[in-house]
Design an enzyme around this catalytic site. Structure first.
Site, mmCIF file in Angstrom:
data_model
loop_
_atom_site.group_PDB
_atom_site.id
_atom_site.type_symbol
_atom_site.label_atom_id
_atom_site.label_comp_id
_atom_site.label_asym_id
_atom_site.label_seq_id
_atom_site.Cartn_x
_atom_site.Cartn_y
_atom_site.Cartn_z
ATOM 1 N N GLY A 6 0.719 -1.211 -0.090
ATOM 2 C CA GLY A 6 0.115 -0.475 0.328
ATOM 3 C C GLY A 6 1.480 1.020 -0.136
ATOM 4 O O GLY A 6 2.618 1.219 -0.640
ATOM 5 N N GLU A 20 5.701 -3.254 1.665
ATOM 6 C CA GLU A 20 5.244 -2.929 -0.159
ATOM 7 C C GLU A 20 5.147 -1.521 -0.004
ATOM 8 O O GLU A 20 3.897 -1.698 -0.896
ATOM 9 C CB GLU A 20 4.851 -4.419 -1.118
ATOM 10 N N GLY A 30 1.445 3.055 5.460
ATOM 11 C CA GLY A 30 3.054 0.965 5.468
ATOM 12 C C GLY A 30 3.688 1.990 7.354
ATOM 13 O O GLY A 30 3.371 1.522 8.183
ATOM 14 N N CYS A 58 1.826 0.950 -8.533
ATOM 15 C CA CYS A 58 2.761 0.464 -8.128
ATOM 16 C C CYS A 58 4.327 0.973 -8.509
ATOM 17 O O CYS A 58 5.209 2.007 -8.403
ATOM 18 C CB CYS A 58 3.300 -0.109 -6.915
HETATM 19 P P1 NAD Z 1 -3.619 2.121 0.960
HETATM 20 O O1 NAD Z 1 -2.412 2.311 1.358
HETATM 21 O O2 NAD Z 1 -4.040 3.104 1.447
HETATM 22 O O3 NAD Z 1 -4.384 1.221 1.627
HETATM 23 C C1 NAD Z 1 -3.248 -0.640 1.272
HETATM 24 C C2 NAD Z 1 -4.328 -1.329 2.455
HETATM 25 O O4 NAD Z 1 -3.733 -0.529 4.066
HETATM 26 C C3 NAD Z 1 -5.749 -1.617 2.277
HETATM 27 O O5 NAD Z 1 -5.940 -3.245 2.928
HETATM 28 C C4 NAD Z 1 -6.722 -0.741 3.494
HETATM 29 O O6 NAD Z 1 -7.462 -1.035 3.959
HETATM 30 C C5 NAD Z 1 -5.368 -0.621 4.579
HETATM 31 N N1 NAD Z 1 -5.297 0.858 5.253
HETATM 32 C C6 NAD Z 1 -5.786 1.532 5.076
HETATM 33 N N2 NAD Z 1 -5.361 2.870 5.610
HETATM 34 C C7 NAD Z 1 -5.032 2.018 6.993
HETATM 35 C C8 NAD Z 1 -5.090 2.677 8.427
HETATM 36 N N3 NAD Z 1 -4.860 4.180 8.559
HETATM 37 N N4 NAD Z 1 -4.595 1.651 9.532
HETATM 38 C C9 NAD Z 1 -4.611 0.282 8.526
HETATM 39 N N5 NAD Z 1 -5.043 0.123 7.322
HETATM 40 C C10 NAD Z 1 -5.440 0.924 6.390
HETATM 41 O O7 NAD Z 1 -3.229 1.808 -0.647
HETATM 42 P P2 NAD Z 1 -4.324 1.703 -1.596
HETATM 43 O O8 NAD Z 1 -4.599 2.981 -2.114
HETATM 44 O O9 NAD Z 1 -5.241 -0.245 -1.413
HETATM 45 O O10 NAD Z 1 -2.849 1.302 -2.527
HETATM 46 C C11 NAD Z 1 -2.009 2.333 -3.623
HETATM 47 C C12 NAD Z 1 -0.400 2.382 -2.708
HETATM 48 O O11 NAD Z 1 -0.090 1.712 -3.106
HETATM 49 C C13 NAD Z 1 0.950 3.221 -3.828
HETATM 50 O O12 NAD Z 1 1.328 4.029 -3.621
HETATM 51 C C14 NAD Z 1 1.760 2.255 -4.690
HETATM 52 O O13 NAD Z 1 2.573 2.537 -4.893
HETATM 53 C C15 NAD Z 1 1.510 1.221 -3.410
HETATM 54 N N6 NAD Z 1 1.166 -0.066 -4.058
HETATM 55 C C16 NAD Z 1 2.827 -0.610 -3.687
HETATM 56 C C17 NAD Z 1 2.805 -1.792 -4.357
HETATM 57 C C18 NAD Z 1 3.621 -2.223 -4.176
HETATM 58 O O14 NAD Z 1 3.832 -3.805 -4.227
HETATM 59 N N7 NAD Z 1 5.782 -1.998 -3.869
HETATM 60 C C19 NAD Z 1 1.820 -2.564 -5.315
HETATM 61 C C20 NAD Z 1 0.471 -1.833 -5.635
HETATM 62 C C21 NAD Z 1 -0.013 -0.715 -4.573
#
Ligand code: NAD
Length: 453
Positions: A187, A209, A192, A243
């Site tokens: 995410g 990640e 993170g 990503c």
């Molecule tokens: P996000 O961080 O908003 O959400 C990811 C996960 O975290 C979800 O399951 C969500 O329910 C949970 N989450 C969200 N807010 C939270 C909180 N406050 N407390 C606990 N859990 C929480 O990310 P997204 O919008 O789903 O994805 C987009 C981001 O992810 C982009 O920055 C992208 O670059 C990155 N990404 C990285 C990879 C990789 O492999 N490195 C792959 C895909 C996406």
């Protein structure tokens, strides 16, 4: 189901040692493979509802990835799990030394929405192959795919081994109160940090990640046609919601005009249109508005048209962009490509060094010196020379970020290692015991020790 009960159930089940047997791991990996294949249509329909992702893209960038991972582990599990014999130093003779790939226990995988199947299922496949129990919390933003995965897994796997926990921020926050043996998170960098803090309370190791601004650099020494075609594909795949998509483009000034024309040509040739098979929707209104706001109308070279009702943003190229522009301050994560030109390759590399370490970087050139500088000077998770995104399709390469783009990695052998503890065991013979290390000490013993060490 109550979170504490599920986690405790998995802890208790792990202690029974059943998940450590290779036959058990293989049986469930095969089961998951068969379930994915037999539920293919349901999986396609769910992702289409979530953000209009086509069958073609879902198969090539999601399901085939997971199926390949399963096949990889089924083929290699025996050698990956086999204790590795290593050399034994002089002071430990007569003995032998081995490293055991020890399953960790109960793993929490938290997925992102943009490749909902791949980013949720590939980590659990690696965790299962390494002999762990696992709880998957997919992203609630891709709600239909979350429900599809929950249905397939919760109807067919024992919850004390594998369980999909549906929910958003509140549910994830509750899960994070509990102790896991590893948390694997995909995410944003912002979330993170929340995960990392919560994990620290229990000293739980993490894989993060994350994302970042991944550059693509094109120099005058590149095969420009190939560069344009591969950048357009990598940028607009999944409507830029990838990503490792090239976030921005750095192009050598002398070829800028010619290269932008080529980008335009390929965008048109690939027919990225609203409702077309080739093009995905923006995930939701919030992201649509965020992206619409990043398009500086005065800098549009190509595209820029929007349809909020259809959550469609046309592939857009912004030219004459400045490092200080708003679009250069955050990860774009959408179909907008800002272009910055450079006169001097080294200055371009130095500009990248000023930013946070990206998840990926791409260079297009046929010049050896430029390639050398790219790999030596820049720090990034992984990348390609003369391509985009494809590095993560090679099982032999670890996939993960560095600095603010992530911690740890997976894919192939690296996924197996990520979910295993490297347990070192020295076995000594019970005969031939030299007395030299035991008290009482003497000058003679000390001189022998000096010689030995
Ligand atoms: P996000 O961080 O908003 O959400 C990811 C996960 O975290 C979800 O399951 C969500 O329910 C949970 N989450 C969200 N807010 C939270 C909180 N406050 N407390 C606990 N859990 C929480 O990310 P997204 O919008 O789903 O994805 C987009 C981001 O992810 C982009 O920055 C992208 O670059 C990155 N990404 C990285 C990879 C990789 O492999 N490195 C792959 C895909 C996406």
């Amino acid at each position: 189901m109550d979170t504490e009960k599920i986690v405790q159930g998995q802890r208790d089940f792990f202690k029974t040692q059943q998940t450590k047997s290779l036959a058990y791991r293989k049986m469930y990996l095969e089961k998951l493979r068969n379930l994915i294949i037999s539920n293919e249509t349901m999986l396609y329909e769910a992702i289409d509802k979530d953000f209009g992702k086509s069958k073609f893209d879902t198969l090539t960038t999601e399901l085939s990835f997971v199926l390949n991972d399963i096949d990889y582990y089924l083929k290699h599990i025996k050698s990956l799990a086999r204790p590795k014999k290593v050399g034994t130093n002089l002071v430990n003779q007569l003995g032998n030394s081995k490293i055991y790939a020890d399953p960790l226990g109960c793993i929490l995988v938290i997925g992102a929405w943009n490749y909902p199947y791949q980013l949720s299922l590939s980590p659990i496949v690696a965790a299962m192959a390494a002999g762990n129990c696992c709880i998957l919390k997919p992203s609630e933003i891709a709600e239909n795919t979350m429900k599809a995965m929950a249905k397939i897994i919760n109807d067919n796997f024992p919850p004390e081994y594998l369980y999909v926990y549906e929910g958003g921020i509140d549910e994830t926050t509750a899960l994070l109160q509990l102790k896991f043996d590893k948390i694997f998170f995909t995410g944003s960098t912002k979330v993170g940090k929340i995960i990392y803090k919560a994990a620290a309370e229990h000293l739980t190791p993490v894989v993060l990640e994350l994302g970042g601004k991944s550059p693509a650099i094109v120099t005058k020494n590149a095969n420009l046609e190939i560069a344009a075609k591969r950048i357009v594909w990598g940028k607009f795949l999944n409507a830029g919601q990838t990503c490792v998509a090239p976030d921005y483009l750095l192009v050598e000034e002398t070829i800028q005009e010619q290269f932008l024309e080529m980008l335009r040509k390929y965008i048109q040739e690939f027919t990225y249109e609203a409702d077309s098979e080739q093009y995905t929707r923006i995930i939701n209104q919030r992201n649509f508005q965020r992206l619409a706001h990043l398009i500086d109308k005065d800098k549009i070279y190509f595209g820029g048209s929007l349809n909020e009702k259809k959550l469609f943003i046309e592939p857009t190229i912004l030219n004459q962009v400045d490092w200080k522009d708003e679009i250069m301050q955050e990860e774009i994560f959408g179909p907008i490509l800002p272009v910055i030109s450079f006169k001097n390759y080294n200055i371009a590399l130095n500009a990248i060094l000023e930013l946070e370490k990206p998840l990926a970087a791409y260079l297009f050139t046929n010049n050896t010196e430029e390639k050398e500088q790219f790999t030596q000077k820049l720090s990034f998770g992984g990348g390609c020379i003369n391509d985009t995104i494809m590095h993560l399709s090679n099982d032999n390469l670890p996939f993960g970020g560095v600095g603010s783009s992530g911690i740890g990695n997976y894919h192939g052998k690296y996924g197996f290692d990520t979910f295993s503890h490297q347990k070192s065991v020295l076995e000594k013979a019970t005969w031939g015991e030299p007395n030299i290390k035991y008290p009482p000490y003497s000058e003679k013993k000390l001189s022998w020790i000096k010689k030995l060490l």
